[in-house]
Write a protein that holds these residues in place. Structure first.
Motif, mmCIF file in Angstrom:
data_model
loop_
_atom_site.group_PDB
_atom_site.id
_atom_site.type_symbol
_atom_site.label_atom_id
_atom_site.label_comp_id
_atom_site.label_asym_id
_atom_site.label_seq_id
_atom_site.Cartn_x
_atom_site.Cartn_y
_atom_site.Cartn_z
ATOM 1 N N SER A 91 0.810 -1.222 0.000
ATOM 2 C CA SER A 91 0.000 0.000 0.000
ATOM 3 C C SER A 91 0.843 1.272 0.000
ATOM 4 C CB SER A 91 -0.956 0.015 1.197
ATOM 5 O OG SER A 91 -0.241 0.077 2.410
ATOM 6 N N ASP A 92 2.111 1.188 0.395
ATOM 7 C CA ASP A 92 2.945 2.392 0.406
ATOM 8 C C ASP A 92 3.878 2.489 -0.805
ATOM 9 O OD1 ASP A 92 4.565 0.288 1.230
ATOM 10 O OD2 ASP A 92 5.452 1.369 2.918
ATOM 11 N N TYR A 93 3.740 1.599 -1.779
ATOM 12 C CA TYR A 93 4.553 1.636 -3.000
ATOM 13 C C TYR A 93 3.900 2.554 -4.022
ATOM 14 C CZ TYR A 93 6.879 0.103 -7.276
ATOM 15 O OH TYR A 93 7.568 0.073 -8.468
ATOM 16 N N ARG A 94 4.671 3.426 -4.623
ATOM 17 C CA ARG A 94 4.123 4.372 -5.599
ATOM 18 C C ARG A 94 4.811 4.313 -6.955
ATOM 19 N NH1 ARG A 94 1.009 3.975 -2.258
ATOM 20 N NH2 ARG A 94 -0.100 5.560 -1.067
ATOM 21 N N GLY A 95 5.679 3.334 -7.159
ATOM 22 C CA GLY A 95 6.357 3.197 -8.446
ATOM 23 C C GLY A 95 5.509 2.442 -9.454
ATOM 24 N N GLU A 96 6.091 2.217 -10.608
ATOM 25 C CA GLU A 96 5.388 1.501 -11.667
ATOM 26 C C GLU A 96 5.121 0.052 -11.266
ATOM 27 O OE1 GLU A 96 5.632 0.652 -16.460
ATOM 28 O OE2 GLU A 96 7.414 1.420 -15.452
ATOM 29 N N VAL A 97 3.946 -0.425 -11.580
ATOM 30 C CA VAL A 97 3.622 -1.835 -11.397
ATOM 31 C C VAL A 97 4.267 -2.577 -12.561
ATOM 32 C CG1 VAL A 97 1.793 -3.575 -11.323
ATOM 33 C CG2 VAL A 97 1.460 -1.351 -10.191
ATOM 34 N N GLY A 98 5.197 -3.464 -12.238
ATOM 35 C CA GLY A 98 5.866 -4.282 -13.241
ATOM 36 C C GLY A 98 5.557 -5.739 -12.977
ATOM 37 N N VAL A 99 5.658 -6.556 -14.001
ATOM 38 C CA VAL A 99 5.371 -7.980 -13.888
ATOM 39 C C VAL A 99 6.607 -8.762 -14.315
ATOM 40 C CG1 VAL A 99 3.879 -9.864 -14.655
ATOM 41 C CG2 VAL A 99 2.930 -7.564 -14.383
ATOM 42 N N ILE A 100 7.143 -9.575 -13.404
ATOM 43 C CA ILE A 100 8.300 -10.407 -13.723
ATOM 44 C C ILE A 100 7.774 -11.697 -14.349
ATOM 45 C CG2 ILE A 100 10.366 -11.567 -12.876
ATOM 46 C CD1 ILE A 100 10.167 -9.686 -10.397
ATOM 47 N N LEU A 101 7.947 -11.822 -15.656
ATOM 48 C CA LEU A 101 7.496 -13.014 -16.362
ATOM 49 C C LEU A 101 8.660 -13.954 -16.610
ATOM 50 C CD1 LEU A 101 5.039 -11.566 -19.050
ATOM 51 C CD2 LEU A 101 4.482 -12.711 -16.897
ATOM 52 N N VAL A 102 8.386 -15.246 -16.538
ATOM 53 C CA VAL A 102 9.378 -16.274 -16.838
ATOM 54 C C VAL A 102 8.748 -17.259 -17.814
ATOM 55 C CG1 VAL A 102 8.771 -17.681 -14.817
ATOM 56 C CG2 VAL A 102 11.021 -17.956 -15.879
ATOM 57 N N ASN A 103 9.551 -17.697 -18.764
ATOM 58 C CA ASN A 103 9.093 -18.659 -19.760
ATOM 59 C C ASN A 103 9.538 -20.050 -19.333
ATOM 60 O OD1 ASN A 103 8.506 -20.244 -21.965
ATOM 61 N ND2 ASN A 103 9.649 -18.996 -23.443
ATOM 62 N N LEU A 104 8.589 -20.856 -18.871
ATOM 63 C CA LEU A 104 8.879 -22.234 -18.467
ATOM 64 C C LEU A 104 8.593 -23.219 -19.599
ATOM 65 C CD1 LEU A 104 7.365 -22.185 -14.863
ATOM 66 C CD2 LEU A 104 9.732 -21.745 -15.579
ATOM 67 N N GLY A 105 8.245 -22.701 -20.759
ATOM 68 C CA GLY A 105 7.924 -23.549 -21.906
ATOM 69 C C GLY A 105 9.157 -23.979 -22.674
ATOM 70 N N ASP A 106 8.911 -24.656 -23.803
ATOM 71 C CA ASP A 106 9.983 -25.194 -24.640
ATOM 72 C C ASP A 106 10.334 -24.301 -25.829
ATOM 73 O OD1 ASP A 106 10.065 -27.483 -23.020
ATOM 74 O OD2 ASP A 106 8.517 -28.481 -24.220
ATOM 75 N N ALA A 107 9.531 -23.259 -26.048
ATOM 76 C CA ALA A 107 9.760 -22.378 -27.193
ATOM 77 C C ALA A 107 9.728 -20.928 -26.732
ATOM 78 C CB ALA A 107 8.680 -22.610 -28.258
ATOM 79 N N ALA A 108 10.352 -20.067 -27.530
ATOM 80 C CA ALA A 108 10.320 -18.635 -27.234
ATOM 81 C C ALA A 108 8.873 -18.132 -27.273
ATOM 82 C CB ALA A 108 11.174 -17.862 -28.232
ATOM 83 N N VAL A 109 8.584 -17.143 -26.432
ATOM 84 C CA VAL A 109 7.250 -16.546 -26.377
ATOM 85 C C VAL A 109 7.391 -15.057 -26.686
ATOM 86 C CG1 VAL A 109 5.269 -16.029 -24.909
ATOM 87 C CG2 VAL A 109 6.447 -18.222 -24.674
ATOM 88 N N GLU A 110 6.569 -14.592 -27.613
ATOM 89 C CA GLU A 110 6.539 -13.176 -27.951
ATOM 90 C C GLU A 110 5.533 -12.469 -27.049
ATOM 91 O OE1 GLU A 110 8.409 -11.486 -30.364
ATOM 92 O OE2 GLU A 110 9.490 -13.392 -30.488
ATOM 93 N N ILE A 111 5.978 -11.405 -26.408
ATOM 94 C CA ILE A 111 5.100 -10.576 -25.586
ATOM 95 C C ILE A 111 4.971 -9.246 -26.312
ATOM 96 C CG2 ILE A 111 4.742 -9.511 -23.331
ATOM 97 C CD1 ILE A 111 6.856 -11.641 -22.311
ATOM 98 N N ALA A 112 3.775 -8.936 -26.749
ATOM 99 C CA ALA A 112 3.540 -7.729 -27.536
ATOM 100 C C ALA A 112 2.925 -6.633 -26.674
ATOM 101 C CB ALA A 112 2.609 -8.045 -28.712
ATOM 102 N N HIS A 113 3.183 -5.422 -27.071
ATOM 103 C CA HIS A 113 2.577 -4.249 -26.444
ATOM 104 C C HIS A 113 1.061 -4.434 -26.426
ATOM 105 C CE1 HIS A 113 2.050 -0.041 -25.396
ATOM 106 N NE2 HIS A 113 1.164 0.053 -26.368
ATOM 107 N N GLY A 114 0.455 -4.283 -25.262
ATOM 108 C CA GLY A 114 -0.993 -4.412 -25.133
ATOM 109 C C GLY A 114 -1.469 -5.800 -24.743
#
Length: 159
Positions: A91-114
């Motif tokens: 509740s006292d954090y005011r910075g950007e909300v970021g999401v730490i994503l990890v790829n546990l799959g077998d192939a590359a994953v494209e993450i697109a804007h939006g």
């Protein structure tokens, strides 16, 4: 129950992207979207992780947290999950909300804007107060370690 949460779009947030929202009437989590400053994509190799910006900052009321959780469809179909699930926004954090994503799959994953990359659940926080004691009360489980529940005495002693 509903609470009001102050939110600001950071300068790199795409105004065309919707704010986090519940997709159905019974949804517990609001979808978070990737908001890359260059409006591009990121390729995440198998085993790799990255911090994906949302372009949003929030001010939660005292006594609440925001939990950042994986989207089950991304986890099942692509092996993409939140590395520190659930991530916590205090509740006292005011910075950007970021999401730490990890790829546990077998192939590359494209993450697109939006892209919808995670979900955010707003939850009340209960704070614990320590009370040091000489001994703890006895229970049926006792000090049985990981995996000790539902295991018979013979299996516990034989390893």
């Amino acid at each position: 129950m509903e609470i009001e949460i102050a939110l600001t779009r950071l300068p790199h947030h795409d105004p065309a992207l919707p704010l986090p929202a519940y997709e159905t009437a019974g949804a517990a989590g609001m979808d978070l979207r990737a908001s890359f400053p260059d409006r591009g994509t990121v390729s995440l190799a198998p085993g790799a992780r990255t911090l994906v910006p949302t372009g949003l900052a929030i001010a939660l009321p005292a006594g609440f947290e925001a939990q950042v959780r994986p989207r089950s469809g991304l986890a099942l179909k692509k092996g993409l999950t939140v590395a520190n699930a659930p991530g916590t926004v205090d509740s006292d954090y005011r910075g950007e909300v970021g999401v730490i994503l990890v790829n546990l799959g077998d192939a590359a994953v494209e993450i697109a804007h939006g892209d919808r990359i995670a979900q955010m659940v707003i939850a009340p926080v209960t704070r614990g107060l320590w009370r040091e004691v000489e001994t703890l009360d006895e229970t049926a489980r006792g000090a049985g370690g990981f995996g000790s529940t539902g295991v018979g005495a013979a299996e516990r002693t034989s390893g």
